[in-house]
Design a protein around this motif. Sequence first.
Motif, PDB file in Angstrom:
ATOM      1  N   THR A  17       1.027  -1.129  -0.017  1.00 50.06           N
ATOM      2  CA  THR A  17       0.037  -0.141   0.096  1.00 50.06           C
ATOM      3  C   THR A  17       0.801   1.264  -0.070  1.00 50.06           C
ATOM      4  O   THR A  17       0.577   2.233  -0.766  1.00 50.06           O
ATOM      5  CB  THR A  17      -0.905   0.043   1.237  1.00 50.06           C
ATOM      6  OG1 THR A  17      -1.790  -1.172   1.110  1.00 50.06           O
ATOM      7  CG2 THR A  17      -1.666   1.275   1.229  1.00 50.06           C
TER       8      THR A  17
ATOM      9  N   LYS B  58      -8.639   0.456   5.449  1.00 49.30           N
ATOM     10  CA  LYS B  58      -8.150  -0.899   5.567  1.00 49.30           C
ATOM     11  C   LYS B  58      -8.711  -1.424   7.171  1.00 49.30           C
ATOM     12  O   LYS B  58      -9.485  -2.314   7.319  1.00 49.30           O
ATOM     13  CB  LYS B  58      -6.740  -1.172   5.557  1.00 49.30           C
ATOM     14  CG  LYS B  58      -6.271  -2.512   5.759  1.00 49.30           C
ATOM     15  CD  LYS B  58      -4.864  -2.660   5.560  1.00 49.30           C
ATOM     16  CE  LYS B  58      -4.341  -4.030   5.702  1.00 49.30           C
ATOM     17  NZ  LYS B  58      -2.900  -4.100   5.558  1.00 49.30           N
TER      18      LYS B  58
ATOM     19  N   ASN C 205      -9.903  -0.395  -2.772  1.00 51.31           N
ATOM     20  CA  ASN C 205      -8.295  -0.370  -2.696  1.00 51.31           C
ATOM     21  C   ASN C 205      -7.786   0.814  -1.631  1.00 51.31           C
ATOM     22  O   ASN C 205      -8.112   1.933  -2.070  1.00 51.31           O
ATOM     23  CB  ASN C 205      -7.453  -0.217  -3.866  1.00 51.31           C
ATOM     24  CG  ASN C 205      -6.185  -0.471  -3.844  1.00 51.31           C
ATOM     25  OD1 ASN C 205      -5.473   0.401  -3.430  1.00 51.31           O
ATOM     26  ND2 ASN C 205      -5.968  -1.420  -4.643  1.00 51.31           N
TER      27      ASN C 205
ATOM     28  N   MET D  90      -3.570  -1.749  -9.496  1.00 50.23           N
ATOM     29  CA  MET D  90      -4.717  -1.302  -8.594  1.00 50.23           C
ATOM     30  C   MET D  90      -6.032  -2.069  -9.032  1.00 50.23           C
ATOM     31  O   MET D  90      -6.804  -2.508  -7.975  1.00 50.23           O
ATOM     32  CB  MET D  90      -4.933   0.089  -8.508  1.00 50.23           C
ATOM     33  CG  MET D  90      -3.433   0.865  -8.211  1.00 50.23           C
ATOM     34  SD  MET D  90      -3.798   2.804  -8.371  1.00 50.23           S
ATOM     35  CE  MET D  90      -4.638   3.040  -6.893  1.00 50.23           C
TER      36      MET D  90
ATOM     37  N   ASP E 116      -6.472  -5.804  -7.651  1.00 49.47           N
ATOM     38  CA  ASP E 116      -6.130  -6.070  -6.092  1.00 49.47           C
ATOM     39  C   ASP E 116      -7.262  -7.324  -5.786  1.00 49.47           C
ATOM     40  O   ASP E 116      -8.300  -7.157  -6.266  1.00 49.47           O
ATOM     41  CB  ASP E 116      -6.627  -4.616  -5.461  1.00 49.47           C
ATOM     42  CG  ASP E 116      -6.685  -4.900  -3.773  1.00 49.47           C
ATOM     43  OD1 ASP E 116      -5.834  -5.514  -3.221  1.00 49.47           O
ATOM     44  OD2 ASP E 116      -7.856  -4.864  -3.535  1.00 49.47           O
TER      45      ASP E 116
ATOM     46  N   THR F 262     -10.626  -6.313  -3.880  1.00 48.53           N
ATOM     47  CA  THR F 262     -11.574  -5.373  -4.571  1.00 48.53           C
ATOM     48  C   THR F 262     -11.803  -5.658  -6.220  1.00 48.53           C
ATOM     49  O   THR F 262     -12.213  -4.645  -6.787  1.00 48.53           O
ATOM     50  CB  THR F 262     -11.211  -3.924  -4.330  1.00 48.53           C
ATOM     51  OG1 THR F 262      -9.860  -3.713  -5.119  1.00 48.53           O
ATOM     52  CG2 THR F 262     -11.196  -3.484  -3.021  1.00 48.53           C
TER      53      THR F 262
ATOM     54  N   ASN G  23     -15.247  -0.697  -7.651  1.00 50.09           N
ATOM     55  CA  ASN G  23     -14.961  -1.326  -6.524  1.00 50.09           C
ATOM     56  C   ASN G  23     -16.083  -1.520  -5.824  1.00 50.09           C
ATOM     57  O   ASN G  23     -16.340  -2.566  -5.075  1.00 50.09           O
ATOM     58  CB  ASN G  23     -13.631  -0.556  -5.492  1.00 50.09           C
ATOM     59  CG  ASN G  23     -12.452  -0.543  -5.959  1.00 50.09           C
ATOM     60  OD1 ASN G  23     -11.509  -0.141  -5.460  1.00 50.09           O
ATOM     61  ND2 ASN G  23     -11.997  -1.372  -6.723  1.00 50.09           N
TER      62      ASN G  23
END
Length: 317
Positions: free
Chosen positions: A81, A110, A122, A243, A246, A249, A289
């Motif tokens: 990250t 998170k 993300n 990204m 991920d 997501t 997402n």
Amino acid sequence: MDTKLIVSASPHLRSEETTTGLMANVIVALTPCVVASAIIFGLRALLVTAVSVVACVAFEWLYCKLMKRANPISDLSAVVTGIILAMNVPVGMPIGELLIGDFAAIIVVKQLFGGIGMNFANPALVGRIVLFVSFAGAMNNWVFPDAAVDQLSSATPLAVADPNKLSLLDLFMGVHGGVLGETCALAIVLGLIYLVVTKTISIAIPAAYVGSMFVFYLIATHSVHAALVAVLSGGLLFGAVFMATDYVTSPFTLKGKLIYGVALGVITFAIRYWGSYTEGVSFALLFMNLWVPYINDMTRQTPYGYLKPAKKEAAGK
């Protein structure tokens, strides 16, 4: 020979891969982007990356310590990250403002949602959007390589009125302004190859995302050159590789990945082509997402031997 039939709940196929191993592969894949950013923008790029990584790890450790939770920093997800968020800011980003993005990514997105695997978006993506909304001036304060200043008149490729004036080779090699990770397409492609070869990610999402963008721009501009410029400009390639893929997501079926990638292409193209904002990747990713749970439900694979209720009744007669 004594054989036993072991019956257990799914999944029946298990992998020996670990979160730490997968995150380590992502770190290796990000290394070309980090090295390229240092070559293009100078050693401060490494400072920005190091500060972002240390901050993300520290925020995660401190939060888990205060909440008396098991500390997950050994899984390397916070490191990933930190690197991805650093690659999404300009080299001149003030450190204090960068820390706010790290805090938003690790704590707000998170940890407050339950930790790794529980985030709705993300973390690095949301951290970038927080920085862009809060510190637009700093996020748009790009540094330009000397070779790119005259050619681009101190504008990023997406801001140039006539894309036909741009050199595809310069775009591919990173001879232009922008944030740290998006400039050098070669470094991103090297990372993509590594991730695909090690089976860390599927090629489906990047291919569907970038491919759909190329097709849309080709239809809109009737120019292969302009379509390639659109693909090589901005955060499209970096977002598609690091990204959009991920695990948490993005969809988990092939059909879902393809739908997800094409939808990202549609939204990004619409924002770039018809909107007043020249980028669009971050907001497209955030929007999609939120749709991933629904895409997973719609594209869920049919279990082997499953019969629809009507067929069950017919079979029972």
